[in-house]
Design an enzyme around this catalytic site. Structure first.
Site, PDB file in Angstrom:
ATOM      1  N   ARG A  15     -47.835  14.606  29.299  1.00  0.00           N
ATOM      2  CA  ARG A  15     -46.868  14.050  28.355  1.00  0.00           C
ATOM      3  C   ARG A  15     -45.657  13.380  29.028  1.00  0.00           C
ATOM      4  NH1 ARG A  15     -46.234  19.223  24.738  1.00  0.00           N
ATOM      5  NH2 ARG A  15     -47.275  20.141  26.537  1.00  0.00           N
ATOM      6  N   GLY A  77     -56.521  26.645  34.179  1.00  0.00           N
ATOM      7  CA  GLY A  77     -55.645  27.545  33.425  1.00  0.00           C
ATOM      8  C   GLY A  77     -54.681  28.319  34.303  1.00  0.00           C
ATOM      9  N   GLY A 139     -46.752  30.826  23.531  1.00  0.00           N
ATOM     10  CA  GLY A 139     -47.513  32.047  23.304  1.00  0.00           C
ATOM     11  C   GLY A 139     -46.629  33.060  22.569  1.00  0.00           C
ATOM     12  N   GLU A 154     -51.845  32.821  22.441  1.00  0.00           N
ATOM     13  CA  GLU A 154     -51.422  31.419  22.547  1.00  0.00           C
ATOM     14  C   GLU A 154     -51.342  30.794  21.158  1.00  0.00           C
ATOM     15  OE1 GLU A 154     -50.437  29.629  25.515  1.00  0.00           O
ATOM     16  OE2 GLU A 154     -50.237  31.799  25.714  1.00  0.00           O
ATOM     17  N   ASN A 169     -43.420  33.994  24.647  1.00  0.00           N
ATOM     18  CA  ASN A 169     -43.619  34.218  26.085  1.00  0.00           C
ATOM     19  C   ASN A 169     -42.949  33.070  26.839  1.00  0.00           C
ATOM     20  OD1 ASN A 169     -44.677  34.639  28.671  1.00  0.00           O
ATOM     21  ND2 ASN A 169     -46.638  33.672  28.158  1.00  0.00           N
ATOM     22  N   ARG A 332     -21.340   2.582  53.890  1.00  0.00           N
ATOM     23  CA  ARG A 332     -22.776   2.836  54.063  1.00  0.00           C
ATOM     24  C   ARG A 332     -23.068   3.907  55.115  1.00  0.00           C
ATOM     25  NH1 ARG A 332     -24.791  -2.926  55.284  1.00  0.00           N
ATOM     26  NH2 ARG A 332     -26.726  -1.776  55.652  1.00  0.00           N
ATOM     27  N   LYS A 350     -20.514  -0.148  57.749  1.00  0.00           N
ATOM     28  CA  LYS A 350     -21.826   0.450  58.010  1.00  0.00           C
ATOM     29  C   LYS A 350     -21.883   1.006  59.427  1.00  0.00           C
ATOM     30  CE  LYS A 350     -25.132  -1.061  60.147  1.00  0.00           C
ATOM     31  NZ  LYS A 350     -26.163  -1.831  60.844  1.00  0.00           N
ATOM     32  N   TYR A 365     -16.206  -7.078  56.697  1.00  0.00           N
ATOM     33  CA  TYR A 365     -17.461  -6.390  56.992  1.00  0.00           C
ATOM     34  C   TYR A 365     -17.351  -5.784  58.379  1.00  0.00           C
ATOM     35  CZ  TYR A 365     -22.119  -5.263  58.455  1.00  0.00           C
ATOM     36  OH  TYR A 365     -23.190  -4.569  58.937  1.00  0.00           O
ATOM     37  N   ALA A 422      -5.236 -15.121  64.071  1.00  0.00           N
ATOM     38  CA  ALA A 422      -6.012 -15.319  62.845  1.00  0.00           C
ATOM     39  C   ALA A 422      -7.019 -16.454  63.024  1.00  0.00           C
ATOM     40  CB  ALA A 422      -5.074 -15.637  61.686  1.00  0.00           C
TER      41      ALA A 422
HETATM   42  C1  UD1 Z   1     -47.719  28.738  29.033  1.00  0.00           C
HETATM   43  C2  UD1 Z   1     -48.164  30.100  28.489  1.00  0.00           C
HETATM   44  C3  UD1 Z   1     -47.474  30.342  27.149  1.00  0.00           C
HETATM   45  C4  UD1 Z   1     -45.965  30.257  27.321  1.00  0.00           C
HETATM   46  C5  UD1 Z   1     -45.575  28.941  27.957  1.00  0.00           C
HETATM   47  C6  UD1 Z   1     -44.101  28.967  28.326  1.00  0.00           C
HETATM   48  C7  UD1 Z   1     -50.467  30.440  29.250  1.00  0.00           C
HETATM   49  C8  UD1 Z   1     -51.894  30.418  28.873  1.00  0.00           C
HETATM   50  N1  UD1 Z   1     -49.590  30.107  28.318  1.00  0.00           N
HETATM   51  O1  UD1 Z   1     -48.188  27.756  28.122  1.00  0.00           O
HETATM   52  O2  UD1 Z   1     -47.826  31.629  26.657  1.00  0.00           O
HETATM   53  O3  UD1 Z   1     -45.344  30.407  26.055  1.00  0.00           O
HETATM   54  O4  UD1 Z   1     -46.304  28.724  29.183  1.00  0.00           O
HETATM   55  O5  UD1 Z   1     -43.645  27.724  28.777  1.00  0.00           O
HETATM   56  O6  UD1 Z   1     -50.133  30.777  30.375  1.00  0.00           O
HETATM   57  N2  UD1 Z   1     -50.591  25.348  35.605  1.00  0.00           N
HETATM   58  C9  UD1 Z   1     -51.272  25.381  36.794  1.00  0.00           C
HETATM   59  N3  UD1 Z   1     -52.646  25.354  36.761  1.00  0.00           N
HETATM   60  C10 UD1 Z   1     -53.335  25.312  35.605  1.00  0.00           C
HETATM   61  C11 UD1 Z   1     -52.605  25.282  34.397  1.00  0.00           C
HETATM   62  C12 UD1 Z   1     -51.237  25.306  34.428  1.00  0.00           C
HETATM   63  O7  UD1 Z   1     -50.677  25.428  37.875  1.00  0.00           O
HETATM   64  O8  UD1 Z   1     -54.547  25.304  35.673  1.00  0.00           O
HETATM   65  C13 UD1 Z   1     -49.108  25.383  35.661  1.00  0.00           C
HETATM   66  C14 UD1 Z   1     -48.490  24.138  35.074  1.00  0.00           C
HETATM   67  O9  UD1 Z   1     -48.287  23.166  36.059  1.00  0.00           O
HETATM   68  C15 UD1 Z   1     -47.182  24.662  34.516  1.00  0.00           C
HETATM   69  C16 UD1 Z   1     -47.476  26.110  34.206  1.00  0.00           C
HETATM   70  O10 UD1 Z   1     -48.647  26.459  34.891  1.00  0.00           O
HETATM   71  O11 UD1 Z   1     -46.137  24.607  35.478  1.00  0.00           O
HETATM   72  C17 UD1 Z   1     -47.651  26.347  32.700  1.00  0.00           C
HETATM   73  O12 UD1 Z   1     -48.750  25.584  32.259  1.00  0.00           O
HETATM   74  P1  UD1 Z   1     -48.752  24.843  30.868  1.00  0.00           P
HETATM   75  O13 UD1 Z   1     -50.028  24.131  30.690  1.00  0.00           O
HETATM   76  O14 UD1 Z   1     -47.497  24.059  30.726  1.00  0.00           O
HETATM   77  O15 UD1 Z   1     -48.745  26.113  29.882  1.00  0.00           O
HETATM   78  P2  UD1 Z   1     -48.198  26.161  28.408  1.00  0.00           P
HETATM   79  O16 UD1 Z   1     -49.210  25.574  27.494  1.00  0.00           O
HETATM   80  O17 UD1 Z   1     -46.833  25.624  28.364  1.00  0.00           O
END
Ligand code: UD1
Ligand code: CA
Length: 456
Positions: A15, A77, A139, A154, A169, A332, A350, A365, A422
């Site tokens: 996004r 995830g 969540g 979630e 959360n 600079r 500079k 300068y 000058a």
């Molecule tokens: C997550 C939580 C949600 C909470 C919210 C708070 C989960 C399943 N959900 O949701 O409960 O309310 O954060 O902001 O955890 N990331 C990875 N690898 C992945 C997926 C995500 O490194 O495979 C990182 C993202 O870069 C980000 C963070 O984890 O920094 C959170 O991921 P995001 O997809 O934003 O989770 P939310 O849907 O916001």
């Protein structure tokens, strides 16, 4: 307490609509991820593991902090992301603080409070939660009849009733390491998003008989997640206010906080006054009694006391005490100004040293030069430092006087106490105490206009 932080930063951040990884977008002049790492370090955590994936190389190159990097090649995830760090922690038996790279407003105080409560409670997991007016997207915290946390659901997997819960959360937790990694082995991606949710670990720990608890954040804005550029700007505004408030509390006058932009690593001495339209970036450090702005951009400036800057741009420069700069000057990188140096209007400097008490008051300068003490540089003086191929140095001794509109063709040296007439173009060294004039002799024809008119 033995704590390691795992910071999740592998997601794409769709996004943001950006070619740059989300966690590198800046807030008050610093990538979001650095703010999060800074909060962890500020809470006393010395080992920080950052999980990267999307744009991993760019993130690693941009963030020059002492962290351990772990790659998550496929973003399956948040639970899967934490699993990637397990191999670095196989013998670790302490606590694990999980943070997200996209919550840059989190404070060290809040993290410390979470760690403290986690330790006191003897919990297997403590979740940082927040009560919010609009919980959509987050969540939800599920509690049993006794108030204990039994799980997190979630938004996309929640029932009608669960959607009404407004305790959310924050995505920040403290776990007992062993219980975390054991529970992670049992989670599955059988949910609306087909992902391994870290949040599922809470219910697993609870059903294994582990103690689960929640710590409520005092200011829910601290845990705001940044998912798009509207939220990015909102976070910038909140953090900017916080920074300005800290400076004002410490004795700096800020005339118009709505129009002042101070980066998170800027230090300003007390009784300094910041005028509107002033931007301070990078590692700036100003002494006391400075007058900064209006309308100036100051980047990586190290200044003594009583610096006055007006409508000017300064980057990567150092000044002594009592220096005045501007209006409308451009200082600079590599510039070092001694005490009581005056740089006036329309002056560019500079990579040069200007020693104590010297003046470059107008329209000059100065590049690749060393100017001694109490030197006066006349209006319109130019150091011709570039011959089309290479850059050369100009050296001017103490107490020299450089007349207006002088061209100093480098490499060239003007000795102490020398005077340059000058309009001279100086191509050869001028010894100390000498007068140098290099210009066509002035011719004067008396009554020229009257004689011309008579001829008609
Ligand atoms: C997550 C939580 C949600 C909470 C919210 C708070 C989960 C399943 N959900 O949701 O409960 O309310 O954060 O902001 O955890 N990331 C990875 N690898 C992945 C997926 C995500 O490194 O495979 C990182 C993202 O870069 C980000 C963070 O984890 O920094 C959170 O991921 P995001 O997809 O934003 O989770 P939310 O849907 O916001
Ligand atoms: Ca998020």
């Amino acid at each position: 307490m033995n704590v390691v932080a795992i910071i999740l930063a592998a997601g794409k951040g769709t996004r943001m609509k950006s070619r740059m990884p989300k966690v590198l977008h800046g807030i008050c002049g610093k990538p979001m991820l650095e703010h999060v790492i800074g909060a962890a370090v500020g809470a006393g955590i010395s080992r920080n593991i950052v999980v990267i994936g999307h744009g991993a190389d760019t993130v690693r190159e941009s963030v020059k902090l002492d962290v351990d990097w772990v790659e998550q090649t496929e973003q399956l995830g948040t639970g899967h992301a934490v699993m990637q760090a397990e191999r670095l922690l196989s013998d670790f038996t302490g606590s694990i603080l999980v943070l997200c790279g996209d919550t840059p407003l989190i404070s060290s105080d809040t993290l410390q409070r979470l760690l403290q409560k986690h330790k006191e409670s003897g919990n297997s997991v403590s979740v940082l939660t927040a009560d919010v007016g609009d919980p959509s997207g987050y969540g939800r915290i599920i509690r049993g009849d006794d108030g204990a946390v039994t799980g997190i659901v979630e938004h996309r997997d929640a029932s009608e009733d669960q959607l009404k819960i407004n305790e959310i959360n924050t995505g920040i937790y403290c776990f007992a390491a062993k219980e975390l990694f054991t529970a992670l082995q049992t989670i599955s991606p059988a949910n609306a998003q087909g992902e391994y949710y870290l949040t599922d670990v809470i219910a697993v720990i609870a059903s294994n008989g582990g103690r689960t608890g929640a710590v409520k954040v005092e200011d829910a804005l601290e845990t705001m997640g940044i998912n798009d550029r509207v939220q990015l700007a909102a976070a910038e505004t909140l953090m900017r206010r916080k920074i300005l408030t800290a400076h004002m509390t410490a004795g700096v006058t800020i005339i118009d906080p709505d129009n002042t932009y101070i980066g998170s690593e800027v230090i300003i001495g007390c009784d300094s006054v910041v005028y509107p339209g002033t931007v301070m970036e990078g590692k700036c450090c100003f002494g006391e009694n400075c007058i900064l702005g209006p309308y100036s951009r100051l980047t990586d400036v190290k200044a003594g006391n009583a610096l006055t800057v007006q409508n000017s741009v300064i980057s990567d420069a150092t000044t002594g005490n009592g220096v005045t700069i501007g209006p409308f000057s451009y200082i600079r990188p590599g510039t070092v100004l001694g005490d009581n140096v005056k740089v006036g209007d329309f002056v560019e400097i500079k990579n040069s040293v200007v020693e104590n008490g010297s003046k470059v008051p107008h329209l000059s300068y100065v590049g690749d030069a060393h100017i001694g003490e109490r030197v006066n540089i006349g209006a319109g003086t130019i150091t011709c430092n570039y011959d089309g191929t290479e850059k050369w140095q100009t050296r001017i001794g103490n107490n020299a006087f450089i007349g207006s509109n002088t061209n100093l063709v480098a490499p060239v040296t003007v000795g102490e106490n020398a005077i340059i007439g000058a309009g001279s173009t100086v191509t050869k060294n001028v010894p100390g105490g000498a007068l140098c004039i290099e210009r066509a002799k002035q011719k004067v024809y008396p009554d020229w206009t009257t004689r011309k008119n008579k001829k008609k």
